[in-house]
Structure formats: structure tokens, C-alpha cells
Write a protein that holds these residues in place. Sequence first.
Motif, PDB file in Angstrom:
ATOM      1  N   LEU A  40     -14.909  26.713 -57.846  1.00 58.73           N
ATOM      2  CA  LEU A  40     -15.238  27.454 -56.629  1.00 58.73           C
ATOM      3  C   LEU A  40     -14.356  27.007 -55.463  1.00 58.73           C
ATOM      4  CD1 LEU A  40     -19.136  27.701 -56.777  1.00 58.73           C
ATOM      5  CD2 LEU A  40     -17.429  29.372 -57.507  1.00 58.73           C
ATOM      6  N   ALA A  41     -14.119  25.704 -55.337  1.00 57.59           N
ATOM      7  CA  ALA A  41     -13.250  25.202 -54.264  1.00 57.59           C
ATOM      8  C   ALA A  41     -11.843  25.764 -54.423  1.00 57.59           C
ATOM      9  CB  ALA A  41     -13.229  23.668 -54.263  1.00 57.59           C
ATOM     10  N   ALA A  42     -11.328  25.744 -55.642  1.00 60.14           N
ATOM     11  CA  ALA A  42      -9.980  26.260 -55.887  1.00 60.14           C
ATOM     12  C   ALA A  42      -9.903  27.750 -55.572  1.00 60.14           C
ATOM     13  CB  ALA A  42      -9.567  25.997 -57.336  1.00 60.14           C
ATOM     14  N   PHE A  51      -7.685  25.584 -44.924  1.00 62.82           N
ATOM     15  CA  PHE A  51      -7.025  24.286 -44.829  1.00 62.82           C
ATOM     16  C   PHE A  51      -7.628  23.296 -45.831  1.00 62.82           C
ATOM     17  CE2 PHE A  51      -6.869  20.016 -42.863  1.00 62.82           C
ATOM     18  CZ  PHE A  51      -5.502  19.828 -42.912  1.00 62.82           C
ATOM     19  N   TRP A  52      -8.961  23.287 -45.931  1.00 63.40           N
ATOM     20  CA  TRP A  52      -9.651  22.353 -46.829  1.00 63.40           C
ATOM     21  C   TRP A  52     -10.940  23.016 -47.291  1.00 63.40           C
ATOM     22  CZ3 TRP A  52     -14.030  19.531 -47.895  1.00 63.40           C
ATOM     23  CH2 TRP A  52     -13.870  18.388 -48.676  1.00 63.40           C
ATOM     24  N   PHE A  68     -12.693  19.055 -54.483  1.00 68.35           N
ATOM     25  CA  PHE A  68     -12.146  19.683 -53.288  1.00 68.35           C
ATOM     26  C   PHE A  68     -10.719  20.134 -53.522  1.00 68.35           C
ATOM     27  CE2 PHE A  68     -10.689  15.342 -52.781  1.00 68.35           C
ATOM     28  CZ  PHE A  68      -9.451  15.448 -52.162  1.00 68.35           C
ATOM     29  N   GLN A  69     -10.232  20.938 -52.593  1.00 65.47           N
ATOM     30  CA  GLN A  69      -8.850  21.400 -52.552  1.00 65.47           C
ATOM     31  C   GLN A  69      -8.347  21.170 -51.132  1.00 65.47           C
ATOM     32  OE1 GLN A  69      -6.924  23.328 -55.074  1.00 65.47           O
ATOM     33  NE2 GLN A  69      -8.419  22.292 -56.357  1.00 65.47           N
ATOM     34  N   GLY A  70      -7.221  20.495 -51.002  1.00 65.68           N
ATOM     35  CA  GLY A  70      -6.645  20.238 -49.692  1.00 65.68           C
ATOM     36  C   GLY A  70      -6.232  18.794 -49.566  1.00 65.68           C
ATOM     37  N   PRO A  71      -5.904  18.363 -48.331  1.00 63.23           N
ATOM     38  CA  PRO A  71      -5.497  16.972 -48.120  1.00 63.23           C
ATOM     39  C   PRO A  71      -6.620  15.991 -48.447  1.00 63.23           C
ATOM     40  CG  PRO A  71      -5.108  18.328 -46.159  1.00 63.23           C
ATOM     41  CD  PRO A  71      -5.872  19.165 -47.128  1.00 63.23           C
TER      42      PRO A  71
END
Length: 155
Positions: A40-42, A51-52, A68-71
Motif C-alpha cells: 500500500l505504501a509503494a 514525499f513520504w 514505508f517509501q521515501g527517505p
Amino acid sequence: MAETLQLTSGDKATQYEALLPQLSALVAGEPDLIANMANLAAALRMQFNFFWVGFYLVQGNELVLGPFQGPVACTRIARGKGVCGTAWMRGKTLVVPDVDAFPGHIACSSLSRSEIVVPIYKQGEIIAVLDVDSDQPDHFDETDVTYLTQLSRLL
């Protein structure tokens, strides 16, 4: 369903309307919470270029970083701290148009400008929160609240 998404253009509601059935099919039959959160995050990051996007899971009196996806992100957040901890404590979705104006905001990244946090419930208890950040101020609105709440129910 194959693990592919059909990305859609248009206004936010149109994008969410096209994405939600795909995500529902993606998580259907997969009992693992972490695997579903990761997908789901992707998917959210791919569709909206947020951004995140990620999840924090309730463990005792803390939220612990999940998929998570992001920094890179903050690993642990105390109950009632920052936007995520406050949404968890209050048991309601928070939309923050300007994170710098939020009292006690936890700046995992100085590039984050606005945020939405949606509690995720299981059998009446909050088990996690969905956290989405934008690098644009005032990015989130009631459309995001509506559809991200629906998305959280998929878990």
C-alpha cells in the motif's frame, strides 16, 4: 491479481477511485499485515508521488516504524508526540497544512511541509497509523481524508 498497478491521471478523487479497487484486490487473500502495508505504501507513492508514505505500528506506548517509501524516517514516536503520536492519542485523522506550525512536530525530514495521519483500527483498537507527507504546503484535504480512511480499512 498480478502485482502491477494501472496508474491514473486526473484530479485526486479520480486517482483514488481508480487506485482503491486495485489495492483491495492486491491485499485480498494476503493475511500478512506487513506485506500489505508495504504494498500500500509503494502504491500510494507511485500514484501520487508523495514525499513520504508509511506506517507506524503500535507497540506498547510507542509507534514503531513499519513499511514505508521515501527517505529514512524516525524509528520510534511516543504516544502524543508529533503528528503521528497525536493522531494516535486522539484516535482521529489529523491534516496538518504546515508542519512547522504544528506544536511539537517531529522533523524526520526538513523537506516535509504538510502531513496527514490516519489511525488504523482493528477490533476497535488502533494498531497503527498511516502517515503521508508532502514536500508542498497545504497539500492534503478532505478528499485525502475520505480515501485514505477507506484505504486504511483494507488492512
